[in-house]
Design an enzyme around this catalytic site. Structure first.
Site, PDB file in Angstrom:
ATOM      1  N   ASP A  46       3.930  -1.329   4.822  1.00  0.00           N
ATOM      2  CA  ASP A  46       5.287  -1.336   5.389  1.00  0.00           C
ATOM      3  C   ASP A  46       6.102  -0.189   4.820  1.00  0.00           C
ATOM      4  O   ASP A  46       7.057   0.267   5.442  1.00  0.00           O
ATOM      5  CB  ASP A  46       5.994  -2.662   5.082  1.00  0.00           C
TER       6      ASP A  46
ATOM      7  N   ARG B 234      15.088  -6.477   9.427  1.00  0.00           N
ATOM      8  CA  ARG B 234      14.074  -6.700   8.389  1.00  0.00           C
ATOM      9  C   ARG B 234      14.219  -5.595   7.359  1.00  0.00           C
ATOM     10  O   ARG B 234      14.209  -4.414   7.703  1.00  0.00           O
ATOM     11  CB  ARG B 234      12.656  -6.723   8.988  1.00  0.00           C
TER      12      ARG B 234
ATOM     13  N   ASN C 231       3.285  -3.863   1.056  1.00  0.00           N
ATOM     14  CA  ASN C 231       2.624  -4.476   2.220  1.00  0.00           C
ATOM     15  C   ASN C 231       2.665  -5.990   2.045  1.00  0.00           C
ATOM     16  O   ASN C 231       3.180  -6.508   1.033  1.00  0.00           O
ATOM     17  CB  ASN C 231       1.186  -3.950   2.340  1.00  0.00           C
ATOM     18  N   LYS C 232       2.129  -6.696   3.014  1.00  0.00           N
ATOM     19  CA  LYS C 232       2.150  -8.162   3.049  1.00  0.00           C
ATOM     20  C   LYS C 232       1.828  -8.790   1.695  1.00  0.00           C
ATOM     21  O   LYS C 232       0.906  -8.331   1.011  1.00  0.00           O
ATOM     22  CB  LYS C 232       1.151  -8.624   4.118  1.00  0.00           C
TER      23      LYS C 232
ATOM     24  N   CYS D 136      -3.703  -9.447   6.241  1.00  0.00           N
ATOM     25  CA  CYS D 136      -2.614  -9.440   7.220  1.00  0.00           C
ATOM     26  C   CYS D 136      -3.079  -8.869   8.563  1.00  0.00           C
ATOM     27  O   CYS D 136      -4.259  -9.000   8.923  1.00  0.00           O
ATOM     28  CB  CYS D 136      -1.398  -8.692   6.682  1.00  0.00           C
TER      29      CYS D 136
ATOM     30  N   ARG E 192       6.420  -7.780  15.345  1.00  0.00           N
ATOM     31  CA  ARG E 192       6.175  -7.638  13.907  1.00  0.00           C
ATOM     32  C   ARG E 192       5.122  -6.561  13.656  1.00  0.00           C
ATOM     33  O   ARG E 192       4.469  -6.078  14.585  1.00  0.00           O
ATOM     34  CB  ARG E 192       5.752  -8.980  13.290  1.00  0.00           C
ATOM     35  N   GLY E 193       4.950  -6.222  12.351  1.00  0.00           N
ATOM     36  CA  GLY E 193       4.084  -5.106  11.986  1.00  0.00           C
ATOM     37  C   GLY E 193       4.962  -3.862  11.984  1.00  0.00           C
ATOM     38  O   GLY E 193       5.695  -3.612  12.951  1.00  0.00           O
ATOM     39  N   ALA E 194       4.859  -3.097  10.897  1.00  0.00           N
ATOM     40  CA  ALA E 194       5.817  -2.003  10.688  1.00  0.00           C
ATOM     41  C   ALA E 194       5.847  -0.983  11.828  1.00  0.00           C
ATOM     42  O   ALA E 194       6.920  -0.495  12.214  1.00  0.00           O
ATOM     43  CB  ALA E 194       5.497  -1.316   9.363  1.00  0.00           C
TER      44      ALA E 194
ATOM     45  N   LYS F 193       6.198   5.785   7.467  1.00  0.00           N
ATOM     46  CA  LYS F 193       6.319   4.623   6.582  1.00  0.00           C
ATOM     47  C   LYS F 193       6.625   5.058   5.143  1.00  0.00           C
ATOM     48  O   LYS F 193       6.781   4.230   4.254  1.00  0.00           O
ATOM     49  CB  LYS F 193       5.044   3.792   6.638  1.00  0.00           C
TER      50      LYS F 193
END
Ligand code: RUB
Length: 316
Positions: free
Chosen positions: A193, A60, A203-204, A124, A17-19, A229
């Protein structure tokens, strides 16, 4: 499970996980998958690569780094399967190396905005944001970090672990305490993201309320985001899809089933408008959000015609 579907599953269930990590994992899986394709027919090879690309992208929907990474690798050329494989390896390895360097560079650039004695609030778990904190710490600046839990998946626990290992003093707070503690913060540093052409960032979930609190308290908000991104398709007016995750992340199914009139909403991300962002720190410089379009045009190499072509990988 086969390695391709295994990687896809790991991204979907957030084991990866994490972009940035998602993007690197996809590039590396495409490279390894190409090695495993056994045909000598270029058409068949290309078909299989497209299938793998689409499968990885579908895992995702929000992190634009994922389709951007896949597209970078899928630009491969070659007159034979062997040539194509060689080119894929070069592109994938190049992407991964650039990505790692970008996170490091963002740290160096962003750390200049951190003063000795600053308290940074973060949300996050972002490698790019942590890179800034780590670089500031390495430069000898005495910093404190306030980290949110980041429910429902508790990525804040990853952040406190990483900061603790580096030796940075960190306070863990519940997500709803961000306004309460904003007075103690000097600046806010978070990841992204996706960044759209108009300079908004995705983002989160909770990022936008933190940015709003910072704006109200006149505290600077720095977003750490590699150029991959940024979303080329947002130039066409497309909106970034916000991933809605399973209700069981918020409340156990058995508990939820006790109620007749209750449903759960669990968006994983939210949109922070550019008005609440002071700076987007990329590997090619710290820019005001208004300059997002330039990044897409100059650094991602996208033309509008390119985007309209049939070869376009969706949602990039
Ligand atoms: C992670 C998240 C991170 C960004 C940037 O969400 O929102 O802030 O992806 O991370 P999730 P990085 O845990 O749902 O993937 O800077 O590491 O790319």
């Amino acid at each position: 499970m086969k390695p391709l579907s295994d990687t896809a599953q790991k991204i979907k269930n957030m084991e990866i996980r994490g972009a940035g990590r998602i993007a690197r994992a996809a590039a590396s899986e495409l490279r390894d998958y190409s090695e495993r394709v056994s045909t000598s027919q270029l058409d068949e090879f290309n078909r299989k690569m497209k299938y793998a690309a689409q499968l990885l992208i579908s895992t995702r929907p929000t992190a634009v780094s994922l389709p951007n990474a896949v597209r970078t690798v899928m630009r491969y050329e070659g007159n034979s399967v062997a040539e194509a494989k060689e080119n894929i390896k070069k592109l994938a390895d190049g992407f991964i190396l650039n990505s790692e360097n970008a996170v490091r560079k963002i740290g160096e650039i962003g750390a200049r905005r951190v003063r000795d004695g600053d308290t940074i609030m973060t949300h996050c778990n972002s490698s790019a944001a942590i890179s800034i904190m780590a670089a500031a710490h390495k430069a000898g600046k005495n910093i404190n970090v306030i980290t949110t839990e980041s429910r429902p998946r508790w990525q804040g626990h990853l952040t406190i672990k990483q900061l603790d290992e580096i030796g940075i003093k960190t306070s863990l707070i519940v997500d709803s305490a961000v306004r309460y503690f904003m007075k103690e913060a000097d600046l806010v540093v978070m990841g992204a993201d996706a960044v759209t052409a108009n300079g908004s960032i995705i983002n989160k979930i909770g990022t936008s309320q933190l940015a709003l609190c910072a704006h109200e308290a006149r505290k600077n908000v720095i977003i750490a985001a590699e150029t991959y991104k940024f979303s080329p398709r947002s130039l066409l007016g497309e909106l970034i899809e916000i991933e809605e995750r399973n209700s069981s992340e918020v409340i156990a199914d058995e508990k939820l089933n006790e109620f007749k009139h209750v449903s759960v909403k669990n968006p994983a991300f939210d949109v922070t408008p550019r008005e609440y962002i002071d700076l987007i720190c990329t590997e090619v410089g710290a820019i005001p959000p208004e300059m997002a379009y330039i990044i897409i045009r100059e650094y991602l190499g996208w033309e509008l015609g390119d985007m309209n072509s049939g070869e376009m990988i969706p949602n990039a």
